[in-house]
Enzyme design. Structure first.
Site, PDB file in Angstrom:
ATOM      1  N   PRO A  71       1.476  -1.215  -0.148  1.00 33.26           N
ATOM      2  CA  PRO A  71      -0.017  -0.285   0.028  1.00 33.26           C
ATOM      3  C   PRO A  71       0.573   1.339  -0.081  1.00 33.26           C
ATOM      4  CG  PRO A  71      -0.077  -0.815   2.261  1.00 33.26           C
ATOM      5  CD  PRO A  71       1.343  -1.454   1.484  1.00 33.26           C
ATOM      6  N   ASP A  97       5.961   2.700   1.920  1.00 33.08           N
ATOM      7  CA  ASP A  97       5.196   1.662   2.463  1.00 33.08           C
ATOM      8  C   ASP A  97       4.309   1.897   3.744  1.00 33.08           C
ATOM      9  OD1 ASP A  97       3.526  -1.074   2.883  1.00 33.08           O
ATOM     10  OD2 ASP A  97       5.269  -2.301   2.326  1.00 33.08           O
ATOM     11  N   HIS A  98       3.024   2.138   3.295  1.00 34.40           N
ATOM     12  CA  HIS A  98       1.844   2.678   4.589  1.00 34.40           C
ATOM     13  C   HIS A  98       2.125   1.235   5.617  1.00 34.40           C
ATOM     14  CE1 HIS A  98      -0.256   5.628   5.384  1.00 34.40           C
ATOM     15  NE2 HIS A  98      -1.106   6.023   4.360  1.00 34.40           N
ATOM     16  N   ARG A  99       2.672   0.323   5.296  1.00 34.46           N
ATOM     17  CA  ARG A  99       2.378  -1.146   6.230  1.00 34.46           C
ATOM     18  C   ARG A  99       3.770  -0.594   7.451  1.00 34.46           C
ATOM     19  NH1 ARG A  99       3.070  -6.069   2.008  1.00 34.46           N
ATOM     20  NH2 ARG A  99       4.658  -4.213   1.863  1.00 34.46           N
ATOM     21  N   VAL A 100       4.711   0.503   7.016  1.00 37.32           N
ATOM     22  CA  VAL A 100       5.607   0.310   7.899  1.00 37.32           C
ATOM     23  C   VAL A 100       5.304   1.700   8.295  1.00 37.32           C
ATOM     24  CG1 VAL A 100       8.094   0.596   7.750  1.00 37.32           C
ATOM     25  CG2 VAL A 100       7.371  -0.950   6.519  1.00 37.32           C
TER      26      VAL A 100
END
Lengths: 81, 407
Positions: free
Chosen positions: B207, B381-384
């Protein structure tokens, strides 16, 4: 050096960077960066190649004088190469 | 007895074709030695061994394609860890850091179908310049794999062949002349497949969020002009090297954007290894890593960059440079667009992009004035992390570029 020798030297240096330059018909007034798709690193290698082969120093301020083949021939001639 | 295995040269690699052995059974090897050449979708890659010992047996023969992780050779010796993807500094300086296992994707279990070794073309076209140069070098150009139009052999192919380790090691070549697959640059169609696979995975799994910031490049431009003025052409610096160093230093301040996302978690990089995007003539690109970029002085970084670009285009990249990037930087160069909205190279978590440096109106001290500007962007990366952290990275890059003398 004669202009023909200068042209041969310039094209030889270019061919080491952009292989298609060896056999290509490049108009004398065409922007080399566009015709041969040269990036800044390629152009730097072009200047280094001319410097190593002719001994001409080619300061950065003179880069605009090397836009096309005709310019580069005249530049080398003016610098005594 | 230990195994030397096919390394993963990037997240998208499943298998590699062993092109050439540079060692033979009985040879002593030490960590960092280049022992073989592997053909991948990214071209011919020189593979180092990260182990000391004696080669016992060559398990895979030239021309054979094997999956990542397959045993290529067995060796006997003292140390452990024959990981081809372990990073070593691109510019020989510091000792190599620990193996970047975080970057190695899980090897696929299904073996890749064995492909026959490429057959030699019946008649090879050779450009006149290539033929002349080949004659000077004592190379038979018709034995080379051409990368020119219609697979013709070009001057660059001949130059590349002259530089190839095979040519530097006549004993190896003389003893096993027919076993080696001729080295080629890369196959544009295979390269496109490799890019497609990595980018599809990125767009499917990551994402992305995107940020952009316009950076005043006047201080950097002035400093470069002054620094380059009294230097001979080979020692001059390009703007790209300042962008690279500023990004590496900024990542040291914002380490959450430097590393890999593996098995549902972020793993910080074991150093700041900047994958530098290099466009290849004829299409395609590679992003080999400049290892420990934040710790290199500008002249070393410039030399490393020139060397990397040269080898990327002639097929001399090393395994340690391809699997080890912890972040990617793409600089579009002076003829590029104003900015680039990047696609992250998995399993990395960020890509920093720089557009063309162009003179435009800018406000300085309340006055509109002409300044060289560069559009910096971040894809992360939006997960990070979130945009706030990404903004800090771009702000740090901006800050470093305002004081180029300290880079």
């Amino acid at each position: 050096m004669t202009d023909a020798e200068r042209l041969a030297l310039i094209k030889d240096v270019l061919a080491g960077i952009a292989p298609e330059a060896a056999d290509a018909e490049i108009p004398g007034d065409a922007d080399l960066r566009e015709v041969l798709d040269l990036d800044s690193m390629d152009f730097m290698n072009f200047v280094i190649g001319l410097h190593e082969r002719t001994g001409v120093d080619i300061p950065e301020a003179d880069y605009p004088l090397l836009v096309a083949l005709d310019d580069a021939i005249a530049y080398l001639a003016a610098k005594g190469a | 007895m230990r195994d030397f295995t096919m390394p993963a040269l990037g997240a998208d690699m499943e298998a590699g074709l062993l092109a050439e052995w540079l060692v033979q059974p009985g040879d002593e090897v030490k960590s960092g030695d280049i022992v073989c050449v592997v053909e991948t979708q990214k071209g011919a890659i020189e593979v180092e061994i990260f182990d000391d010992g004696v080669i016992e047996e060559l398990v895979v023969h030239p021309g054979e394609e094997v999956p990542v992780g397959a045993t290529l050779a067995r060796l006997d010796g003292k140390a452990v860890g024959a990981e081809g993807a372990a990073p070593t500094p691109a510019v020989q300086k510091a000792p190599p850091p620990a193996a970047a296992e975080a970057g190695a994707p899980t090897p696929r279990t299904a073996p890749a179908p064995a492909k026959p070794a490429p057959a030699a073309a019946a008649r090879v076209a050779v450009s006149p310049a290539a033929r002349r140069r080949a004659a000077e070098l004592g190379i038979d150009p018709e034995t080379l794999e051409g990368t020119g139009i219609d697979s013709s052999v070009t001057l660059a192919d001949v130059e590349a062949a002259a530089r190839a380790p095979m040519a530097q090691r006549p004993s190896v070549a003389a003893e096993a002349p027919d076993q080696n697959v001729p080295r080629k640059h890369f196959d544009p169609a295979a390269m496109r497949q490799a890019i497609a696979a990595a980018m599809q995975r990125s767009k499917r799994e990551i994402p992305h969020y995107y940020l952009g910031q316009t950076i005043d490049f006047a201080a950097a431009t002035d400093w470069l002009a002054a620094t380059n003025a009294d230097k001979p052409p080979p020692e001059r610096l390009l703007p790209a090297v300042l962008l690279l160093k500023a990004t590496a230093l900024a990542l040291a301040e914002v380490p959450a954007l430097n590393g890999h996302y593996v098995d549902g978690a972020f793993q910080p990089g074991d150093g700041i290894h900047v994958g530098w995007v290099i466009a290849l003539r004829g299409g395609g690109l590679v992003a080999p890593a400049i290892l420990d970029a934040a710790g290199l002085a500008l002249p070393d970084l410039m030399a490393g960059l020139r060397d990397l670009v040269q080898r990327a285009r002639t097929g001399g990249l090393r395994a340690s440079e391809l699997g080890s990037g912890t972040v990617t930087v793409t600089s579009l160069g002076e003829r590029g667009a104003d900015s680039v909205i990047g696609v992250i190279y998995p399993p990395q978590v960020a890509l920093v992009g720089f557009g063309r440096i162009a003179t435009r109106p800018w406000v300085v001290d309340g006055e509109v004035t002409a300044r060289p500007l560069v559009g910096a962007t971040l894809a992360a990366d939006h997960r990070v992390c979130d945009g706030h952290l990404g903004g800090l990275l771009l702000a740090a890059i901006d800050r470093f570029l305002q004081q180029p003398e300290k880079l």
